[in-house]
Scaffold this active site. Structure first.
Site, PDB file in Angstrom:
ATOM      1  N   LEU A 158      46.710  43.245  28.421  1.00 25.42           N
ATOM      2  CA  LEU A 158      46.371  42.077  27.606  1.00 25.42           C
ATOM      3  C   LEU A 158      45.693  42.458  26.295  1.00 25.42           C
ATOM      4  O   LEU A 158      45.626  41.645  25.372  1.00 25.42           O
ATOM      5  CB  LEU A 158      45.458  41.131  28.390  1.00 25.42           C
ATOM      6  CG  LEU A 158      46.110  40.383  29.563  1.00 25.42           C
ATOM      7  CD1 LEU A 158      45.041  39.631  30.356  1.00 25.42           C
ATOM      8  CD2 LEU A 158      47.181  39.416  29.085  1.00 25.42           C
ATOM      9  N   TYR A 217      32.950  38.236  38.734  1.00 25.38           N
ATOM     10  CA  TYR A 217      34.304  37.674  38.797  1.00 25.38           C
ATOM     11  C   TYR A 217      34.253  36.149  38.613  1.00 25.38           C
ATOM     12  O   TYR A 217      34.993  35.581  37.799  1.00 25.38           O
ATOM     13  CB  TYR A 217      34.935  38.031  40.135  1.00 25.38           C
ATOM     14  CG  TYR A 217      36.216  37.290  40.432  1.00 25.38           C
ATOM     15  CD1 TYR A 217      37.391  37.594  39.757  1.00 25.38           C
ATOM     16  CD2 TYR A 217      36.259  36.284  41.398  1.00 25.38           C
ATOM     17  CE1 TYR A 217      38.571  36.902  40.027  1.00 25.38           C
ATOM     18  CE2 TYR A 217      37.430  35.602  41.677  1.00 25.38           C
ATOM     19  CZ  TYR A 217      38.587  35.912  40.995  1.00 25.38           C
ATOM     20  OH  TYR A 217      39.749  35.234  41.270  1.00 25.38           O
ATOM     21  N   SER A 277      42.042  30.103  49.049  1.00 23.19           N
ATOM     22  CA  SER A 277      42.424  31.311  49.776  1.00 23.19           C
ATOM     23  C   SER A 277      43.945  31.350  49.898  1.00 23.19           C
ATOM     24  O   SER A 277      44.524  30.751  50.811  1.00 23.19           O
ATOM     25  CB  SER A 277      41.780  31.320  51.163  1.00 23.19           C
ATOM     26  OG  SER A 277      40.376  31.180  51.071  1.00 23.19           O
TER      27      SER A 277
END
Length: 264
Positions: A50, A137, A166
């Site tokens: 990226l 995160y 999940s």
């Protein structure tokens, strides 16, 4: 929004990216795959980071929308999260702005609100609950949501930030009876996020139609999401094998589960 035809899929070699590579074309999309690793079965995929501005510009050329999955998918040292998830997401949004891409589906996470405690009455958590990241995160996902809001207001890019629960073929734990997102429902959710009505920046939780759902799906359903799978099908076997979670177990107490105990 009319259904986009050309969609850039970043993180195309990852778990969710692999699922969407296999399932989204059946909805009429042509995918342009982007990943820093080779993408199996996709010889025309753009293999780049990226941080590569030229590669990102080429990837954006002519696409109608972006599904942005690229980044580190769990806790890591802050420097790594900064480069991949924070700076990388900024570079993606600015490349989309320069190319005039009108919509982005951004893979956020339940870990953006991970230190939020589950309601004592068992009610589902709304999307307007304040951000409370549980890790670096989770912090990067808060940044991504806020960046999406800025680019919606300043540049008119529509974004749906999906706070994914999940993702797995089947639930593997008792916690996942409430947080599971099946592969088929994941595809339905991303399709809805690509085509549903959006005014600026919208946040939606990403789970299946779980009987024990932790998160409110009102904003996802407003996009046209109609989940069909329910983790309850697996409940009896999981509880018999693993037992019920206690109220003080971080996996049950906090939306982020064990991530609230994580160390980079």
């Amino acid at each position: 929004m009319n259904q986009p035809r050309e969609v850039l899929l970043t993180g195309a070699a990852g778990r969710i990216g692999t699922c969407l590579r296999e399932s989204l074309p059946a909805y009429g999309y042509r995918l342009r795959c982007f990943d820093r690793l080779p993408v199996p079965g996709e010889p025309d995929a753009i293999v780049a980071d990226l941080q590569d501005a030229a590669a990102l510009a080429a990837a954006m050329d002519g696409v109608d929308a972006v599904v942005h999955l690229a980044g580190i998918p769990g806790e890591a040292p802050f420097g790594d999260i900064l480069a991949a998830n924070i700076e990388g997401t900024y570079r993606l949004y600015d490349a989309a702005r320069a190319a005039g891409v009108p919509r982005i589906v951004h893979a956020s996470s339940n870990h953006a609100v991970g230190f939020t405690e589950r309601p004592a009455d068992g009610s589902t958590v709304r999307v307007d609950t304040p951000q409370r990241p549980d890790t670096y995160y989770g912090l990067s996902k808060c940044f991504g949501e806020n960046l999406a809001s800025l680019y919606a207001d300043r540049h008119g890019i529509e974004t749906v930030s999906l706070r994914i629960g999940s993702f797995a073929p089947r639930p593997r734990s008792v916690r996942m009876l409430g947080t599971w997102l099946s592969p088929a429902d994941c595809t339905r959710l991303v399709h809805a996020a690509l085509t549903g009505p959006v005014a600026g920046h919208t946040v939606a939780y990403g789970i299946s139609a779980n009987t024990r759902a932790w998160w409110d799906l009102t904003s996802a359903r407003a996009l046209g999401y109609r989940p069909l799978d329910d983790a309850e099908l697996f409940a009896a076997d999981l509880i018999a094998e693993l037992g019920e979670l206690t109220a003080e177990d971080p996996e049950f107490r906090y939306l982020g589960g064990r991530f609230t105990q994580a160390r980079p």
